[in-house]
Motif scaffolding. Structure first.
Motif, PDB file in Angstrom:
ATOM      1  N   ALA A 159      13.896  46.901  63.184  1.00 35.62           N
ATOM      2  CA  ALA A 159      13.215  45.932  64.040  1.00 35.62           C
ATOM      3  C   ALA A 159      11.867  46.448  64.528  1.00 35.62           C
ATOM      4  N   VAL A 160      11.835  47.650  65.089  1.00 39.66           N
ATOM      5  CA  VAL A 160      10.587  48.192  65.625  1.00 39.66           C
ATOM      6  C   VAL A 160       9.717  48.746  64.492  1.00 39.66           C
ATOM      7  N   GLY A 161      10.326  49.583  63.651  1.00 34.76           N
ATOM      8  CA  GLY A 161       9.571  50.290  62.620  1.00 34.76           C
ATOM      9  C   GLY A 161       8.844  49.362  61.664  1.00 34.76           C
ATOM     10  N   ALA A 179      12.938  55.733  55.632  1.00 31.85           N
ATOM     11  CA  ALA A 179      14.119  54.867  55.785  1.00 31.85           C
ATOM     12  C   ALA A 179      15.252  55.406  54.935  1.00 31.85           C
ATOM     13  N   GLY A 180      16.450  54.893  55.186  1.00 32.00           N
ATOM     14  CA  GLY A 180      17.644  55.399  54.508  1.00 32.00           C
ATOM     15  C   GLY A 180      18.013  54.572  53.285  1.00 32.00           C
ATOM     16  N   GLY A 181      17.784  55.122  52.100  1.00 37.28           N
ATOM     17  CA  GLY A 181      18.246  54.486  50.863  1.00 37.28           C
ATOM     18  C   GLY A 181      17.144  53.757  50.119  1.00 37.28           C
ATOM     19  N   ASP A 183      17.069  50.775  48.651  1.00 41.74           N
ATOM     20  CA  ASP A 183      16.862  49.338  48.929  1.00 41.74           C
ATOM     21  C   ASP A 183      15.963  49.148  50.148  1.00 41.74           C
ATOM     22  N   LYS A 184      16.252  49.884  51.208  1.00 46.17           N
ATOM     23  CA  LYS A 184      15.423  49.760  52.412  1.00 46.17           C
ATOM     24  C   LYS A 184      13.995  50.207  52.111  1.00 46.17           C
ATOM     25  N   CYS A 185      13.849  51.283  51.330  1.00 46.72           N
ATOM     26  CA  CYS A 185      12.501  51.769  51.015  1.00 46.72           C
ATOM     27  C   CYS A 185      11.733  50.745  50.185  1.00 46.72           C
ATOM     28  N   ASP A 199      12.692  58.025  51.282  1.00 48.34           N
ATOM     29  CA  ASP A 199      14.138  57.885  51.479  1.00 48.34           C
ATOM     30  C   ASP A 199      14.666  59.229  51.983  1.00 48.34           C
ATOM     31  N   TYR A 200      14.907  59.301  53.296  1.00 53.37           N
ATOM     32  CA  TYR A 200      15.300  60.605  53.860  1.00 53.37           C
ATOM     33  C   TYR A 200      16.675  61.026  53.363  1.00 53.37           C
ATOM     34  N   LYS A 201      17.456  60.056  52.899  1.00 54.30           N
ATOM     35  CA  LYS A 201      18.807  60.413  52.429  1.00 54.30           C
ATOM     36  C   LYS A 201      18.747  61.118  51.068  1.00 54.30           C
ATOM     37  N   GLU A 222       7.784  57.784  66.381  1.00 54.07           N
ATOM     38  CA  GLU A 222       9.099  58.382  66.153  1.00 54.07           C
ATOM     39  C   GLU A 222      10.228  57.518  66.711  1.00 54.07           C
ATOM     40  N   ASN A 223      11.104  57.101  65.826  1.00 54.69           N
ATOM     41  CA  ASN A 223      12.264  56.298  66.219  1.00 54.69           C
ATOM     42  C   ASN A 223      13.579  57.040  66.079  1.00 54.69           C
ATOM     43  N   VAL A 224      13.550  58.199  65.416  1.00 57.52           N
ATOM     44  CA  VAL A 224      14.803  58.830  64.987  1.00 57.52           C
ATOM     45  C   VAL A 224      15.022  60.208  65.599  1.00 57.52           C
ATOM     46  N   GLY A 326      23.786  50.460  59.114  1.00 54.03           N
ATOM     47  CA  GLY A 326      24.484  49.319  58.495  1.00 54.03           C
ATOM     48  C   GLY A 326      23.746  47.992  58.645  1.00 54.03           C
ATOM     49  N   ASN A 327      22.654  47.994  59.395  1.00 51.60           N
ATOM     50  CA  ASN A 327      21.876  46.752  59.583  1.00 51.60           C
ATOM     51  C   ASN A 327      20.690  46.705  58.618  1.00 51.60           C
ATOM     52  N   ASN A 328      20.317  45.493  58.264  1.00 54.81           N
ATOM     53  CA  ASN A 328      19.115  45.275  57.443  1.00 54.81           C
ATOM     54  C   ASN A 328      18.185  44.369  58.217  1.00 54.81           C
TER      55      ASN A 328
HETATM   56  N1  LIG Z   1      11.155  53.007  73.841  1.00 54.26           N
HETATM   57  C1  LIG Z   1      11.436  51.718  73.830  1.00 54.26           C
HETATM   58  O1  LIG Z   1      11.047  50.961  74.715  1.00 54.26           O
HETATM   59  C2  LIG Z   1      12.235  51.194  72.685  1.00 54.26           C
HETATM   60  C3  LIG Z   1      12.423  49.810  72.518  1.00 54.26           C
HETATM   61  C4  LIG Z   1      13.131  49.372  71.388  1.00 54.26           C
HETATM   62  C5  LIG Z   1      13.664  50.297  70.503  1.00 54.26           C
HETATM   63  N2  LIG Z   1      13.476  51.621  70.733  1.00 54.26           N
HETATM   64  C6  LIG Z   1      13.977  52.629  69.786  1.00 54.26           C
HETATM   65  O2  LIG Z   1      13.426  52.352  68.515  1.00 54.26           O
HETATM   66  C7  LIG Z   1      14.317  52.832  67.518  1.00 54.26           C
HETATM   67  C8  LIG Z   1      14.565  51.731  66.498  1.00 54.26           C
HETATM   68  O3  LIG Z   1      15.215  50.648  67.161  1.00 54.26           O
HETATM   69  P1  LIG Z   1      15.408  49.256  66.418  1.00 54.26           P
HETATM   70  O4  LIG Z   1      15.893  48.296  67.421  1.00 54.26           O
HETATM   71  O5  LIG Z   1      14.204  48.960  65.631  1.00 54.26           O
HETATM   72  O6  LIG Z   1      16.620  49.579  65.435  1.00 54.26           O
HETATM   73  P2  LIG Z   1      16.631  49.406  63.854  1.00 54.26           P
HETATM   74  O7  LIG Z   1      15.591  50.313  63.288  1.00 54.26           O
HETATM   75  O8  LIG Z   1      16.584  47.968  63.504  1.00 54.26           O
HETATM   76  O9  LIG Z   1      18.076  49.956  63.516  1.00 54.26           O
HETATM   77  C9  LIG Z   1      18.375  51.296  63.712  1.00 54.26           C
HETATM   78  C10 LIG Z   1      18.083  52.102  62.446  1.00 54.26           C
HETATM   79  O10 LIG Z   1      18.004  53.473  62.777  1.00 54.26           O
HETATM   80  C11 LIG Z   1      18.262  54.218  61.624  1.00 54.26           C
HETATM   81  N3  LIG Z   1      19.156  55.354  61.946  1.00 54.26           N
HETATM   82  C12 LIG Z   1      20.310  55.313  62.640  1.00 54.26           C
HETATM   83  N4  LIG Z   1      20.859  56.549  62.721  1.00 54.26           N
HETATM   84  C13 LIG Z   1      20.014  57.371  62.049  1.00 54.26           C
HETATM   85  C14 LIG Z   1      20.011  58.763  61.773  1.00 54.26           C
HETATM   86  N5  LIG Z   1      21.004  59.575  62.214  1.00 54.26           N
HETATM   87  N6  LIG Z   1      18.990  59.286  61.050  1.00 54.26           N
HETATM   88  C15 LIG Z   1      17.997  58.486  60.602  1.00 54.26           C
HETATM   89  N7  LIG Z   1      17.923  57.161  60.832  1.00 54.26           N
HETATM   90  C16 LIG Z   1      18.934  56.618  61.554  1.00 54.26           C
HETATM   91  C17 LIG Z   1      18.967  53.311  60.625  1.00 54.26           C
HETATM   92  O11 LIG Z   1      18.033  53.015  59.585  1.00 54.26           O
HETATM   93  P3  LIG Z   1      18.147  53.775  58.170  1.00 54.26           P
HETATM   94  O12 LIG Z   1      19.184  53.021  57.388  1.00 54.26           O
HETATM   95  O13 LIG Z   1      16.770  53.681  57.649  1.00 54.26           O
HETATM   96  O14 LIG Z   1      18.611  55.154  58.472  1.00 54.26           O
HETATM   97  C18 LIG Z   1      19.226  52.048  61.433  1.00 54.26           C
HETATM   98  O15 LIG Z   1      19.208  50.888  60.640  1.00 54.26           O
HETATM   99  C19 LIG Z   1      15.552  53.318  68.235  1.00 54.26           C
HETATM  100  O16 LIG Z   1      15.465  54.713  68.404  1.00 54.26           O
HETATM  101  C20 LIG Z   1      15.465  52.641  69.577  1.00 54.26           C
HETATM  102  O17 LIG Z   1      16.145  53.313  70.590  1.00 54.26           O
HETATM  103  C21 LIG Z   1      12.787  52.068  71.796  1.00 54.26           C
END
Ligand SMILES: NC(=O)c1ccc[n+]([C@@H]2O[C@H](COP(=O)([O-])OP(=O)(O)OC[C@H]3O[C@@H](n4cnc5c(N)ncnc54)[C@H](OP(=O)(O)O)[C@@H]3O)[C@@H](O)[C@H]2O)c1
Length: 335
Positions: A159-161, A179-181, A183-185, A199-201, A222-224, A326-328
């Motif tokens: 969602a964010v990335g 991203a993981g995998g 298909d996502k890449c 693909d970090y995996k 950085e999200n991870v 598990g989400n796309n």
């Molecule tokens: N600071 C803020 O205000 C704020 C607001 C919103 C979101 N966020 C943060 O932004 C990030 C992304 O949130 P989102 O809502 O956009 O979720 P998202 O990316 O739609 O879903 C989460 C994704 O994180 C990846 N992930 C999960 N565990 C992982 C691991 N151990 N190693 C690597 N990748 C992993 C997975 O993608 P892969 O299949 O690619 O691994 C998963 O699909 C989160 O860290 C969230 O807490 C922060």
């Protein structure tokens, strides 16, 4: 008597993945709005990684959800009854409305009217909602990207990335996702238009980063965290910016997460590392809503949702998809 089905926090979880016994389904009486309030019939609940932190009783950027309280969530729905002059029956809105069928809230500026002719309702809690605002302010205000620079973003298909990389492209940067995998890449490069995706995996992240970022990295969104951040820091350019938006790899950790082993790069490359929380820009949310909406209407911003239909009873198992990839796209629960 009409009732409101709610997901409430039943007990504090320990470390590790959330289990369904931490929550309970409660049928409450359906409240009538008082003066100045509206009642919203919720159609979509946004499932966000931060929910894991919101149920921990630790110091954070907002108080934890209390035991017995409705689980906090951004949600979208339609106004069903209004006693506020700015809202009328049928208005589509989004706000922090909780994991429940109905919410009775003050008709304040925190309730945002959305236009479902421009985008489907669920998108207003996704790329046009809080995750989109996070990408917008986090990248532009903290990352400060300049034309020609390289921006790397992890969880790039999410969602964010996905929004971060597309804004980087709009601003004339090289956008590299992680991203993981495969298909996502492929989605990240072929559909979203990033220049590269790792693909970090598949392993060997350092070598893949070197290939994908021949001129180094100027901005890391950085999200991870964890190993991915470890591999990024040594490739950052001098005076680069690291926007710490999320550390999802550690949200279910059972031990404290160690800091980056490559911390030294912050000193040697004089990096600016700044955490961000989207609510830091609360007074400017409408700016993000307008700009993201304009890019989306102009087909410069592609957004996808992963809408799950299990209902409120499937809240925990659906939420947990986020922590295993598990989400796309933006994970949303249909009510
Ligand atoms: N600071 C803020 O205000 C704020 C607001 C919103 C979101 N966020 C943060 O932004 C990030 C992304 O949130 P989102 O809502 O956009 O979720 P998202 O990316 O739609 O879903 C989460 C994704 O994180 C990846 N992930 C999960 N565990 C992982 C691991 N151990 N190693 C690597 N990748 C992993 C997975 O993608 P892969 O299949 O690619 O691994 C998963 O699909 C989160 O860290 C969230 O807490 C922060």
């Amino acid at each position: 008597m009409p009732t409101n089905l709610q997901v409430v926090l039943a007990r504090r979880p320990g470390p590790g993945p959330l289990t369904s016994d931490c929550f309970a389904l409660r049928e409450a009486a359906l409240a009538e709005p008082a003066d100045g309030q509206i009642r919203v019939k919720i159609a979509y609940v946004s499932l966000d990684p931060a929910m894991r932190g919101w149920v921990n009783d630790t110091r954070s950027y907002m108080p934890p959800v209390g035991i017995g309280e409705v689980m906090r969530a951004y949600s979208a729905g339609h106004v069903e009854a209004s006693r506020h002059p700015d809202f009328k029956e049928g208005d589509a809105v989004q706000s922090v409305l909780g994991v429940q069928q109905y919410a009775v809230v003050k008709g304040s500026g925190r309730v945002i009217k959305v236009d479902t002719a421009k985008a489907p309702l669920e998108r207003w809690v996704g790329g046009l909602g809080m995750p989109g605002w996070t990408a917008y302010f986090g990248l532009l205000e903290v990352g400060q990207p300049k034309e020609g620079e390289t921006v790397v973003v992890s969880a790039a298909s999410g969602a964010v990335g996905s929004v971060v990389g597309q804004i980087a492209k709009i601003k004339g940067c090289r956008a590299v996702g992680i991203a993981g995998g495969p298909d996502k890449c492929r989605y990240v490069t072929d559909v979203l238009g990033f220049d590269a995706c790792i693909d970090y995996k598949a392993g060997n992240i350092a070598a893949r980063l070197a290939e994908a970022c021949p001129n180094g990295i100027d901005v890391n969104f950085e999200n991870v965290g964890g190993d991915i951040l470890d591999q990024i820091l040594p490739r950052m350019n001098t005076f680069g910016r690291v926007a710490i938006c999320g550390l999802i790899s550690g949200y279910n950790a059972t031990e404290p997460m160690p800091g980056p082993s490559t911390f030294r790069a912050i000193l040697t490359q004089r990096l600016t590392v700044r955490g961000l929380i989207v609510t830091d820009w609360a007074p400017r949310i409408r700016e993000a809503v307008a700009q993201l909406g304009e890019w989306h209407a102009g087909a410069k911003l592609k957004i996808r949702e992963d809408v799950r239909t299990g209902g409120l009873g499937a809240f925990v198992e659906t939420l947990n998809l986020l922590y295993t990839g598990g989400n796309n796209g933006k994970l949303v629960l249909k009510v």
